[in-house]
Design a protein around this motif. Structure first.
Motif, mmCIF file in Angstrom:
data_model
loop_
_atom_site.group_PDB
_atom_site.id
_atom_site.type_symbol
_atom_site.label_atom_id
_atom_site.label_comp_id
_atom_site.label_asym_id
_atom_site.label_seq_id
_atom_site.Cartn_x
_atom_site.Cartn_y
_atom_site.Cartn_z
ATOM 1 N N ALA A 148 95.958 42.327 -57.413
ATOM 2 C CA ALA A 148 96.458 40.984 -57.083
ATOM 3 C C ALA A 148 97.068 40.259 -58.279
ATOM 4 O O ALA A 148 98.158 39.674 -58.153
ATOM 5 C CB ALA A 148 95.352 40.152 -56.445
ATOM 6 N N SER A 185 103.077 44.383 -51.939
ATOM 7 C CA SER A 185 102.802 43.693 -50.687
ATOM 8 C C SER A 185 101.309 43.381 -50.598
ATOM 9 O O SER A 185 100.481 43.988 -51.297
ATOM 10 C CB SER A 185 103.199 44.558 -49.500
ATOM 11 N N SER A 186 100.959 42.458 -49.727
ATOM 12 C CA SER A 186 99.541 42.142 -49.525
ATOM 13 C C SER A 186 98.783 43.350 -49.012
ATOM 14 O O SER A 186 97.612 43.568 -49.377
ATOM 15 C CB SER A 186 99.409 40.972 -48.545
#
Length: 286
Positions: free
Chosen positions: A186, A200-201
């Motif tokens: 993150a 991407s998440s």
């Protein structure tokens, strides 16, 4: 006993940091003053090593130019094989310039395989992860045809450590060594590194080892005590997670080592990383 993460690490105060501070937290080249000299010397040593061991170079495991292995088989095909994955934040470097780090374990009669993989921005991180799985499948299925028939120990440095940990569960892998890795993705999305990665998440959730169920294959988690605090934090945090899960292995701080010098402990036959891998396979690791 679990080792608590460093509460002063940048990840713990991430929301308070400026963009330059966030970028600096993961900038290993800037943090090591003589990193250009390390890189230049590394490239020269790797080129000489490959020239001296040409037989198994550039062995393809897939159709892409980067889906290749440099294979350095031992005299005994049944010897253990270290599968080493290079770093470069999943967007630079190649297997070729890490060849000489095979020296330490080869001195002890091991085989070594240096794994290449596709890089960002030409490939998603998920594709880089997939490539390592394909390389392991190749070694498991036809490695014996190339003189490598022994058990596989997966190892990686920096970004390669994340890739190694992601494949600790592979059925052909008996154990692993993760060196100076990033295990929570993150924060990377908030740094200069994400320009190429475009994380991407979904990738962050599924490819961050700190968020995943821990494999119970043995793993040594190593870091240099002179590394940037962000990497020290992730190494300590991963080790703590594994202790909580009852997963075997050890946390191995390398005194005085920075992000570049730490790999000399794998190149040297009696280096701390070399000895740790030997002890791990012999069943002596904590």
């Amino acid at each position: 006993m679990s080792t608590p993460p460093d509460m002063h690490a940048p990840q713990m105060i991430w929301d308070t940091l400026s963009q330059p501070q966030r970028d600096a937290a993961y900038n290993n080249n800037a943090a090591v003053a003589n990193s250009p000299q390390w890189v230049a010397a590394r490239d020269v040593a790797a080129e000489a090593f490959r020239a001296a061991h040409p037989a198994g170079l550039d062995t393809p495991y897939g159709p892409h130019e980067r889906q290749k292995l440099d294979l350095f088989p031992a005299k005994n095909p049944s010897a253990p094989c270290l599968v080493f994955i290079h770093g470069g934040y999943w967007q630079k470097n190649s297997r070729e310039v890490f060849a000489h780090y095979a020296e330490g374990l080869m001195t002890h009669g091991w085989s070594v395989a240096m794994a290449g993989y596709r890089l960002a921005p030409g490939a998603r991180l998920s594709e880089s992860v997939s490539d390592i799985g394909k390389a392991l499948d190749f070694l498991a299925s036809v490695g014996a045809e190339h003189g490598i028939a022994g058990p596989l120990v997966i190892a990686g440095w920096s970004a390669g450590a994340q890739l190694a940990v992601m494949h600790l569960h592979h059925p052909a892998v008996m154990a692993g060594l993760a060196i100076s890795g990033v295990y929570e993705l993150a924060p990377i999305r908030d740094t200069f590194l994400n320009a190429a990665l475009d994380l991407s998440s979904t990738e962050i959730a599924s490819l961050s080892p700190l968020r995943l169920r821990q494999s119970h294959s043995p793993l040594i988690v190593a870091y240099g005590t002179a590394e940037v605090p962000a990497l020290v934090h992730d190494s300590r945090a991963l080790s703590a997670r594994r202790v909580e899960a009852g997963a075997p292995g050890a946390l191995l701080p390398i005194p005085g080592a920075d992000h570049f010098s730490i790999l000399e402990q794998l190149r040297q036959p009696e280096g701390l990383l070399t000895r740790a891998v030997l002890d791990l396979v012999c069943g002596d690791a904590a």
